[in-house]
Scaffold this motif. Structure first.
Motif, PDB file in Angstrom:
ATOM      1  N   GLY A 254      54.190  46.587  76.645  1.00  0.00           N
ATOM      2  CA  GLY A 254      55.158  46.075  77.599  1.00  0.00           C
ATOM      3  C   GLY A 254      55.612  47.147  78.568  1.00  0.00           C
ATOM      4  O   GLY A 254      55.388  48.340  78.347  1.00  0.00           O
ATOM      5  N   PRO A 255      56.243  46.736  79.660  1.00  0.00           N
ATOM      6  CA  PRO A 255      56.700  47.693  80.675  1.00  0.00           C
ATOM      7  C   PRO A 255      57.904  48.481  80.191  1.00  0.00           C
ATOM      8  O   PRO A 255      58.729  47.983  79.420  1.00  0.00           O
ATOM      9  N   ALA A 256      58.021  49.709  80.669  1.00  0.00           N
ATOM     10  CA  ALA A 256      59.147  50.571  80.307  1.00  0.00           C
ATOM     11  C   ALA A 256      60.322  50.327  81.237  1.00  0.00           C
ATOM     12  O   ALA A 256      60.190  50.454  82.462  1.00  0.00           O
ATOM     13  N   TRP A 257      61.465  49.987  80.669  1.00  0.00           N
ATOM     14  CA  TRP A 257      62.691  49.799  81.434  1.00  0.00           C
ATOM     15  C   TRP A 257      63.584  51.028  81.264  1.00  0.00           C
ATOM     16  O   TRP A 257      63.136  52.083  80.824  1.00  0.00           O
ATOM     17  N   ASN A 258      64.859  50.883  81.575  1.00  0.00           N
ATOM     18  CA  ASN A 258      65.776  52.009  81.509  1.00  0.00           C
ATOM     19  C   ASN A 258      66.000  52.470  80.070  1.00  0.00           C
ATOM     20  O   ASN A 258      65.954  51.675  79.131  1.00  0.00           O
ATOM     21  N   SER A 259      66.277  53.749  79.942  1.00  0.00           N
ATOM     22  CA  SER A 259      66.583  54.336  78.639  1.00  0.00           C
ATOM     23  C   SER A 259      68.018  54.860  78.661  1.00  0.00           C
ATOM     24  O   SER A 259      68.691  54.812  79.708  1.00  0.00           O
ATOM     25  N   PRO A 260      68.522  55.380  77.553  1.00  0.00           N
ATOM     26  CA  PRO A 260      69.871  55.967  77.569  1.00  0.00           C
ATOM     27  C   PRO A 260      70.005  57.169  78.501  1.00  0.00           C
ATOM     28  O   PRO A 260      71.128  57.565  78.820  1.00  0.00           O
ATOM     29  N   ARG A 261      68.892  57.749  78.923  1.00  0.00           N
ATOM     30  CA  ARG A 261      68.933  58.878  79.844  1.00  0.00           C
ATOM     31  C   ARG A 261      68.495  58.434  81.240  1.00  0.00           C
ATOM     32  O   ARG A 261      67.437  57.807  81.402  1.00  0.00           O
ATOM     33  N   ARG A 262      69.287  58.761  82.237  1.00  0.00           N
ATOM     34  CA  ARG A 262      69.000  58.292  83.594  1.00  0.00           C
ATOM     35  C   ARG A 262      67.736  58.914  84.174  1.00  0.00           C
ATOM     36  O   ARG A 262      67.131  58.364  85.091  1.00  0.00           O
ATOM     37  N   ASP A 263      67.343  60.076  83.660  1.00  0.00           N
ATOM     38  CA  ASP A 263      66.175  60.762  84.215  1.00  0.00           C
ATOM     39  C   ASP A 263      64.882  60.378  83.518  1.00  0.00           C
ATOM     40  O   ASP A 263      63.827  60.951  83.802  1.00  0.00           O
ATOM     41  N   MET A 264      64.928  59.407  82.584  1.00  0.00           N
ATOM     42  CA  MET A 264      63.735  58.997  81.841  1.00  0.00           C
ATOM     43  C   MET A 264      63.672  57.479  81.737  1.00  0.00           C
ATOM     44  O   MET A 264      64.706  56.825  81.502  1.00  0.00           O
ATOM     45  N   ASN A 265      62.470  56.912  81.903  1.00  0.00           N
ATOM     46  CA  ASN A 265      62.322  55.515  81.516  1.00  0.00           C
ATOM     47  C   ASN A 265      62.149  55.457  80.000  1.00  0.00           C
ATOM     48  O   ASN A 265      62.073  56.494  79.325  1.00  0.00           O
ATOM     49  N   MET A 266      62.082  54.248  79.456  1.00  0.00           N
ATOM     50  CA  MET A 266      62.104  54.130  77.996  1.00  0.00           C
ATOM     51  C   MET A 266      60.859  54.725  77.339  1.00  0.00           C
ATOM     52  O   MET A 266      60.947  55.307  76.257  1.00  0.00           O
ATOM     53  N   ARG A 267      59.708  54.606  77.970  1.00  0.00           N
ATOM     54  CA  ARG A 267      58.517  55.227  77.373  1.00  0.00           C
ATOM     55  C   ARG A 267      58.697  56.740  77.295  1.00  0.00           C
ATOM     56  O   ARG A 267      58.408  57.350  76.251  1.00  0.00           O
ATOM     57  N   GLN A 268      59.136  57.347  78.370  1.00  0.00           N
ATOM     58  CA  GLN A 268      59.344  58.797  78.377  1.00  0.00           C
ATOM     59  C   GLN A 268      60.383  59.199  77.326  1.00  0.00           C
ATOM     60  O   GLN A 268      60.225  60.214  76.638  1.00  0.00           O
ATOM     61  N   TYR A 269      61.416  58.390  77.210  1.00  0.00           N
ATOM     62  CA  TYR A 269      62.474  58.678  76.239  1.00  0.00           C
ATOM     63  C   TYR A 269      61.919  58.624  74.813  1.00  0.00           C
ATOM     64  O   TYR A 269      62.212  59.497  73.985  1.00  0.00           O
ATOM     65  N   LEU A 270      61.115  57.601  74.527  1.00  0.00           N
ATOM     66  CA  LEU A 270      60.546  57.470  73.182  1.00  0.00           C
ATOM     67  C   LEU A 270      59.577  58.605  72.879  1.00  0.00           C
ATOM     68  O   LEU A 270      59.545  59.134  71.757  1.00  0.00           O
ATOM     69  N   GLU A 271      58.767  58.957  73.860  1.00  0.00           N
ATOM     70  CA  GLU A 271      57.821  60.066  73.642  1.00  0.00           C
ATOM     71  C   GLU A 271      58.562  61.371  73.381  1.00  0.00           C
ATOM     72  O   GLU A 271      58.123  62.187  72.559  1.00  0.00           O
ATOM     73  N   ASP A 272      59.671  61.568  74.062  1.00  0.00           N
ATOM     74  CA  ASP A 272      60.460  62.775  73.817  1.00  0.00           C
ATOM     75  C   ASP A 272      61.137  62.711  72.446  1.00  0.00           C
ATOM     76  O   ASP A 272      61.106  63.689  71.682  1.00  0.00           O
ATOM     77  N   LYS A 273      61.708  61.579  72.126  1.00  0.00           N
ATOM     78  CA  LYS A 273      62.411  61.414  70.854  1.00  0.00           C
ATOM     79  C   LYS A 273      61.461  61.538  69.667  1.00  0.00           C
ATOM     80  O   LYS A 273      61.817  62.097  68.618  1.00  0.00           O
ATOM     81  N   LEU A 274      60.235  61.030  69.833  1.00  0.00           N
ATOM     82  CA  LEU A 274      59.255  61.015  68.738  1.00  0.00           C
ATOM     83  C   LEU A 274      58.120  62.010  68.990  1.00  0.00           C
ATOM     84  O   LEU A 274      56.996  61.805  68.557  1.00  0.00           O
ATOM     85  N   ARG A 275      58.437  63.120  69.649  1.00  0.00           N
ATOM     86  CA  ARG A 275      57.381  64.067  70.034  1.00  0.00           C
ATOM     87  C   ARG A 275      56.643  64.650  68.835  1.00  0.00           C
ATOM     88  O   ARG A 275      55.483  65.031  68.944  1.00  0.00           O
ATOM     89  N   ARG A 276      57.288  64.690  67.682  1.00  0.00           N
ATOM     90  CA  ARG A 276      56.607  65.192  66.479  1.00  0.00           C
ATOM     91  C   ARG A 276      55.589  64.185  65.948  1.00  0.00           C
ATOM     92  O   ARG A 276      54.767  64.525  65.099  1.00  0.00           O
ATOM     93  N   HIS A 277      55.655  62.944  66.456  1.00  0.00           N
ATOM     94  CA  HIS A 277      54.781  61.886  65.925  1.00  0.00           C
ATOM     95  C   HIS A 277      53.922  61.256  67.025  1.00  0.00           C
ATOM     96  O   HIS A 277      53.469  60.112  66.886  1.00  0.00           O
ATOM     97  N   LEU A 278      53.665  61.994  68.099  1.00  0.00           N
ATOM     98  CA  LEU A 278      52.942  61.418  69.235  1.00  0.00           C
ATOM     99  C   LEU A 278      51.564  60.909  68.859  1.00  0.00           C
ATOM    100  O   LEU A 278      51.067  59.935  69.446  1.00  0.00           O
ATOM    101  N   ASN A 279      50.910  61.537  67.902  1.00  0.00           N
ATOM    102  CA  ASN A 279      49.573  61.091  67.480  1.00  0.00           C
ATOM    103  C   ASN A 279      49.605  59.726  66.813  1.00  0.00           C
ATOM    104  O   ASN A 279      48.555  59.088  66.652  1.00  0.00           O
ATOM    105  N   SER A 280      50.798  59.273  66.438  1.00  0.00           N
ATOM    106  CA  SER A 280      50.931  57.970  65.788  1.00  0.00           C
ATOM    107  C   SER A 280      51.357  56.874  66.761  1.00  0.00           C
ATOM    108  O   SER A 280      51.559  55.731  66.345  1.00  0.00           O
ATOM    109  N   LEU A 281      51.488  57.219  68.040  1.00  0.00           N
ATOM    110  CA  LEU A 281      51.999  56.272  69.029  1.00  0.00           C
ATOM    111  C   LEU A 281      50.944  55.890  70.061  1.00  0.00           C
ATOM    112  O   LEU A 281      50.100  56.707  70.435  1.00  0.00           O
TER     113      LEU A 281
END
Length: 421
Positions: A254-281
């Motif tokens: 699905g498309p990435a909408w807004n995240s809790p951070r204004r400088d990131m969309n939700m995909r970017q936010y999730l990738e940052d939040k789960l950066r230790r698990h990127l190979n699983s995403l």
């Protein structure tokens, strides 16, 4: 009957979500049952009349959903002069049919509830953290301004065009009891006009032919990547699941909408939040409806942890494909899964419950497959064309009879409805 649908969303041009899927399926269902059906829809690329899957579709190029309603109202009124439609259906979203009703005040109106804009705003609002409030105030002070209160979610039903348009309806149809109860309370709807009719669903053969006994080790989320869909709770559950099943992959569709951070969309936010698990995403972005069956065939479990969902067509699609399902009990998906008989239900804002439900289905493939088979059978028995078609026809007939008793709407009533009488 001669039935018209007004909906900005309609495949393939504006297949933006569940409304598009519903209108296409409803139009096909009613056409197959012998009714004359026409759809008045939006488009990003064309204006004109076409026959699409045996349905007459009137499209206009519109830059957005709000402008569309006024434009399509003129198109509908002109077409009505020659066809004389018996009933008009539109969504509450953006009051798509409001202008058509003003131009044809005698038309019986059915409003199909989906998810009003105010509910989207209410459940998409993220409460600011203390650090965010501090940054907000410090930023104002640096600019030499007195700090204003931090933005908060506010709502006034008296000024809500979607509510006022819904009050114009002769029949209000809710796909779930959850959305009916919520709006009867929030919007003070006349409950005598509100009926509960689930969406009909015509499962593609590809979904029904999906093998039940898959072992793909893939968990899939389908929907907009936004706060209301529970995506943050799923993100918090992922490390808990990987602790016990490190080889599992998580697919976000699905498309990435807004995240809790204004400088990131939700995909970017999730990738940052789960950066230790990127190979699983895996992030696919938006896909077409035609790609859904193949994608679900490469999935064992679907997770839909919405904070609120009025219905959940993605859940119905997963049921038809026989997938294991973990879904929110807040809204319509709890009804689709019959209180948890055909999948696992979790509370909103509960990553631990998500993890426990997913791990249970991963640990017991036979349980997952049994639930998937039962879910597929439920789709075929409960949401088929014959059952839902008869309910929908009766709904239209009630709207027609109410409008015949009342006569044409007055200009004042169609512009400023003030009661639900």
């Amino acid at each position: 009957m001669k039935i018209a649908f007004i909906s900005y969303e309609y495949p393939p041009d504006t297949a933006l979500g569940g409304i598009a899927t519903y209108v296409e399926q409803a139009a096909q269902m009613l056409s197959h049952r012998g009714h004359h059906v026409e759809v008045f829809a939006g488009s990003s690329s064309r204006t004109g009349i076409n026959i699409e899957n045996s349905i007459i579709v009137h499209r206009i190029i519109g830059s957005n959903n709000s402008i569309f309603g006024e434009q399509i109202g003129q198109v509908f009124a002109e077409r009505h002069r020659s066809v004389q439609f018996d009933v008009l259906e539109g969504p509450e979203i953006a009051a798509n049919a409001k202008w058509a009703v003003q131009l044809v005040p005698s038309i019986p109106l059915v409003i199909k509830l989906h998810t009003p804009t105010f509910l989207i705003g209410k459940y998409s609002f993220v409460k600011p953290t203390l650090s965010q409030k501090l940054r907000w105030h410090l930023g104002a002070l640096r600019q030499g301004k007195f700090p204003k209160p931090f933005p908060r979610w506010q709502y006034d039903p008296a000024d809500d065009i979607e509510r006022l348009h819904t009050l114009e309806a002769d029949e209000i149809v809710a796909p779930s009891k959850a959305i009916a109860d919520a709006l009867i309370n929030e919007w003070q709807l006349d409950y005598h006009k509100v009926s509960h009719i689930p969406f009909a669903y015509i499962p593609p053969a590809e979904l029904l032919n999906t093998p039940i006994n898959t072992r793909t080790d893939v968990i899939t989320f389908i929907g907009r990547l936004e706060v209301r869909k529970g995506i943050l709770d799923l993100a918090n559950a992922i490390p808990l699941i990987l602790k016990y099943h490190p080889n599992i992959k998580f697919r976000f569709v699905g498309p990435a909408w807004n995240s809790p951070r204004r400088d990131m969309n939700m995909r970017q936010y999730l990738e940052d939040k789960l950066r230790r698990h990127l190979n699983s995403l895996e992030f696919t972005g938006s896909i077409s409806l035609l790609q859904i069956p193949e994608l679900l065939s490469r999935t064992d479990i679907c997770v839909f942890p919405s904070i609120w969902e009025s219905y959940g067509l993605v859940c119905v699609e997963a049921m038809a494909a026989g997938r294991g399902i973990v879904a929110s009990r807040a809204g319509g998906m709890a009804e689709l899964l019959d209180g948890g008989k055909f999948g696992r239900l979790i509370s909103p804002h509960s990553p631990t419950e998500i993890a426990e439900a997913v791990i249970e289905l991963l640990n017991d493939p036979e349980l997952r497959m049994g639930l998937g088979q039962a879910a597929r059978e439920r789709v075929l028995s409960e949401y088929n064309l014959d059952r839902i078609g008869a309910l929908q026809e009766a709904s239209y007939q009630r709207a027609i009879e109410r409008r015949q008793r009342l006569g044409p709407r007055s200009a004042t009533a169609t512009t400023h409805p003030i009661s639900n009488a």
